[in-house]
Motif scaffolding. Structure first.
Motif, PDB file in Angstrom:
ATOM      1  N   VAL A  54       0.830  -1.210   0.000  1.00 39.45           N
ATOM      2  CA  VAL A  54       0.000   0.000   0.000  1.00 39.45           C
ATOM      3  C   VAL A  54       0.862   1.256   0.000  1.00 39.45           C
ATOM      4  N   ILE A  55       1.933   1.275   0.780  1.00 38.29           N
ATOM      5  CA  ILE A  55       2.753   2.497   0.802  1.00 38.29           C
ATOM      6  C   ILE A  55       3.598   2.642  -0.474  1.00 38.29           C
ATOM      7  N   ALA A  56       3.740   1.569  -1.242  1.00 39.12           N
ATOM      8  CA  ALA A  56       4.488   1.635  -2.504  1.00 39.12           C
ATOM      9  C   ALA A  56       3.630   2.124  -3.671  1.00 39.12           C
ATOM     10  N   LEU A  57       2.317   2.219  -3.483  1.00 37.79           N
ATOM     11  CA  LEU A  57       1.438   2.683  -4.551  1.00 37.79           C
ATOM     12  C   LEU A  57       1.756   4.137  -4.894  1.00 37.79           C
ATOM     13  N   GLU A  58       1.636   4.482  -6.173  1.00 35.72           N
ATOM     14  CA  GLU A  58       2.002   5.820  -6.634  1.00 35.72           C
ATOM     15  C   GLU A  58       0.898   6.439  -7.474  1.00 35.72           C
ATOM     16  N   LEU A  59       0.775   7.755  -7.339  1.00 33.85           N
ATOM     17  CA  LEU A  59      -0.096   8.517  -8.216  1.00 33.85           C
ATOM     18  C   LEU A  59       0.685   8.969  -9.441  1.00 33.85           C
ATOM     19  N   ALA A  60      -0.031   9.333 -10.486  1.00 36.44           N
ATOM     20  CA  ALA A  60       0.616   9.977 -11.624  1.00 36.44           C
ATOM     21  C   ALA A  60       1.186  11.309 -11.149  1.00 36.44           C
ATOM     22  N   THR A  61       2.245  11.766 -11.769  1.00 34.82           N
ATOM     23  CA  THR A  61       2.898  13.017 -11.360  1.00 34.82           C
ATOM     24  C   THR A  61       1.904  14.166 -11.267  1.00 34.82           C
ATOM     25  N   SER A  62       0.999  14.279 -12.210  1.00 37.37           N
ATOM     26  CA  SER A  62       0.036  15.382 -12.234  1.00 37.37           C
ATOM     27  C   SER A  62      -0.995  15.312 -11.111  1.00 37.37           C
ATOM     28  N   GLN A  63      -1.094  14.174 -10.417  1.00 37.32           N
ATOM     29  CA  GLN A  63      -2.096  13.994  -9.362  1.00 37.32           C
ATOM     30  C   GLN A  63      -1.516  14.128  -7.957  1.00 37.32           C
ATOM     31  N   ARG A  64      -0.219  14.209  -7.821  1.00 38.37           N
ATOM     32  CA  ARG A  64       0.422  14.127  -6.510  1.00 38.37           C
ATOM     33  C   ARG A  64       0.041  15.247  -5.550  1.00 38.37           C
ATOM     34  N   ASP A  65      -0.360  16.401  -6.061  1.00 38.81           N
ATOM     35  CA  ASP A  65      -0.744  17.503  -5.185  1.00 38.81           C
ATOM     36  C   ASP A  65      -2.173  17.381  -4.674  1.00 38.81           C
ATOM     37  N   TYR A  66      -2.916  16.399  -5.148  1.00 38.84           N
ATOM     38  CA  TYR A  66      -4.321  16.266  -4.775  1.00 38.84           C
ATOM     39  C   TYR A  66      -4.570  15.455  -3.506  1.00 38.84           C
ATOM     40  N   VAL A  67      -3.619  14.612  -3.092  1.00 42.12           N
ATOM     41  CA  VAL A  67      -3.889  13.724  -1.958  1.00 42.12           C
ATOM     42  C   VAL A  67      -2.598  13.434  -1.196  1.00 42.12           C
ATOM     43  N   ALA A  68      -2.721  13.318   0.133  1.00 40.40           N
ATOM     44  CA  ALA A  68      -1.565  12.988   0.972  1.00 40.40           C
ATOM     45  C   ALA A  68      -1.081  11.576   0.663  1.00 40.40           C
ATOM     46  N   SER A  69       0.169  11.299   1.011  1.00 41.11           N
ATOM     47  CA  SER A  69       0.714   9.960   0.757  1.00 41.11           C
ATOM     48  C   SER A  69      -0.001   8.911   1.599  1.00 41.11           C
ATOM     49  N   ASN A  70       0.020   7.699   1.115  1.00 48.24           N
ATOM     50  CA  ASN A  70      -0.601   6.597   1.857  1.00 48.24           C
ATOM     51  C   ASN A  70       0.108   6.369   3.189  1.00 48.24           C
ATOM     52  N   LEU A  71       1.425   6.498   3.205  1.00 52.31           N
ATOM     53  CA  LEU A  71       2.179   6.334   4.447  1.00 52.31           C
ATOM     54  C   LEU A  71       1.728   7.361   5.474  1.00 52.31           C
ATOM     55  N   TYR A  72       1.613   8.621   5.076  1.00 52.72           N
ATOM     56  CA  TYR A  72       1.145   9.662   5.989  1.00 52.72           C
ATOM     57  C   TYR A  72      -0.261   9.345   6.481  1.00 52.72           C
ATOM     58  N   SER A  73      -1.151   8.935   5.573  1.00 54.13           N
ATOM     59  CA  SER A  73      -2.539   8.636   5.937  1.00 54.13           C
ATOM     60  C   SER A  73      -2.621   7.501   6.945  1.00 54.13           C
ATOM     61  N   ILE A  74      -1.856   6.450   6.728  1.00 53.99           N
ATOM     62  CA  ILE A  74      -1.873   5.315   7.661  1.00 53.99           C
ATOM     63  C   ILE A  74      -1.352   5.750   9.029  1.00 53.99           C
ATOM     64  N   ALA A  75      -0.277   6.526   9.044  1.00 58.00           N
ATOM     65  CA  ALA A  75       0.256   7.036  10.312  1.00 58.00           C
ATOM     66  C   ALA A  75      -0.785   7.916  11.005  1.00 58.00           C
ATOM     67  N   GLU A  76      -1.406   8.802  10.260  1.00 57.57           N
ATOM     68  CA  GLU A  76      -2.417   9.702  10.814  1.00 57.57           C
ATOM     69  C   GLU A  76      -3.581   8.922  11.424  1.00 57.57           C
ATOM     70  N   SER A  77      -3.973   7.836  10.782  1.00 58.48           N
ATOM     71  CA  SER A  77      -5.108   7.051  11.277  1.00 58.48           C
ATOM     72  C   SER A  77      -4.823   6.412  12.630  1.00 58.48           C
ATOM     73  N   SER A  78      -3.537   6.216  12.957  1.00 61.51           N
ATOM     74  CA  SER A  78      -3.213   5.606  14.252  1.00 61.51           C
ATOM     75  C   SER A  78      -3.505   6.554  15.408  1.00 61.51           C
ATOM     76  N   PHE A  79      -3.683   7.848  15.124  1.00 64.78           N
ATOM     77  CA  PHE A  79      -3.977   8.836  16.163  1.00 64.78           C
ATOM     78  C   PHE A  79      -5.445   9.246  16.204  1.00 64.78           C
ATOM     79  N   HIS A  80      -6.223   8.765  15.258  1.00 67.45           N
ATOM     80  CA  HIS A  80      -7.638   9.140  15.160  1.00 67.45           C
ATOM     81  C   HIS A  80      -8.494   7.878  15.058  1.00 67.45           C
ATOM     82  N   PRO A  81      -9.131   7.487  16.133  1.00 66.46           N
ATOM     83  CA  PRO A  81      -9.893   6.230  16.118  1.00 66.46           C
ATOM     84  C   PRO A  81     -11.080   6.218  15.163  1.00 66.46           C
ATOM     85  N   THR A  82     -11.534   7.379  14.706  1.00 63.77           N
ATOM     86  CA  THR A  82     -12.656   7.404  13.764  1.00 63.77           C
ATOM     87  C   THR A  82     -12.213   7.275  12.306  1.00 63.77           C
TER      88      THR A  82
END
Length: 151
Positions: free
Chosen positions: A16-44
């Motif tokens: 999952v953390i190795a998945l990549e967006l197209a270059t033109s899409q990278r500014d639209y969404v946070a990285s999967n690694l960041y999202s997974i880390a963030e979810s560990s602090f937010h139970p919802t």
């Protein structure tokens, strides 16, 4: 097609953390690694790997809100399909899966998603799934689109 959503586990984390967006899409969404880390602090927060035929092809995350005994509301705020798997219907099937998962929790007030106003592809994509534009976010300037419970 066989698209399913899975929880993030030791078995699929690296993929999952190795998945990549197209270059033109990278500014639209946070990285999967960041999202997974963030979810560990937010139970919802509910992170999900998008799988097809046993392979991770994308990622999404949603959260739930419960306000003063009202029906819950949901926000899908991370969604991506790997650049090598785009254009094959995985995103559409994954969105149907997450909407089904949310509906399985029972009645809800709304399901919301945001996108950049100039992103016509996103606008058309979400409209095809039943999202209706409800306004602009004061914080981000993004379009807010919703599915509201009819019952």
């Amino acid at each position: 097609m066989g698209v399913i959503l899975k929880s993030i586990t030791r078995e699929n984390f690296e993929a999952v953390i190795a998945l990549e967006l197209a270059t033109s899409q990278r500014d639209y969404v946070a990285s999967n690694l960041y999202s997974i880390a963030e979810s560990s602090f937010h139970p919802t927060y509910q992170p999900r790997a998008i799988h097809c035929s046993g392979e991770a092809v994308g990622f999404l995350m949603y959260e739930s809100f419960h306000h003063n005994r009202q029906l819950p509301a949901y926000n899908i705020f991370r969604f991506m399909v790997d650049r090598r798997h785009q254009g094959r219907g995985f995103g559409h099937e994954a969105m149907k899966c997450v909407l089904d998962e949310i509906r399985a929790h029972g009645p809800f007030e709304k399901i919301a998603i945001c996108y950049v106003p100039t992103n016509q592809v996103a606008r058309d994509f979400y409209a095809s799934l039943g999202f209706q534009e409800a306004g602009l976010s004061e914080e981000t300037g993004e379009v807010i689109a919703e599915i509201r419970m009819n019952e």
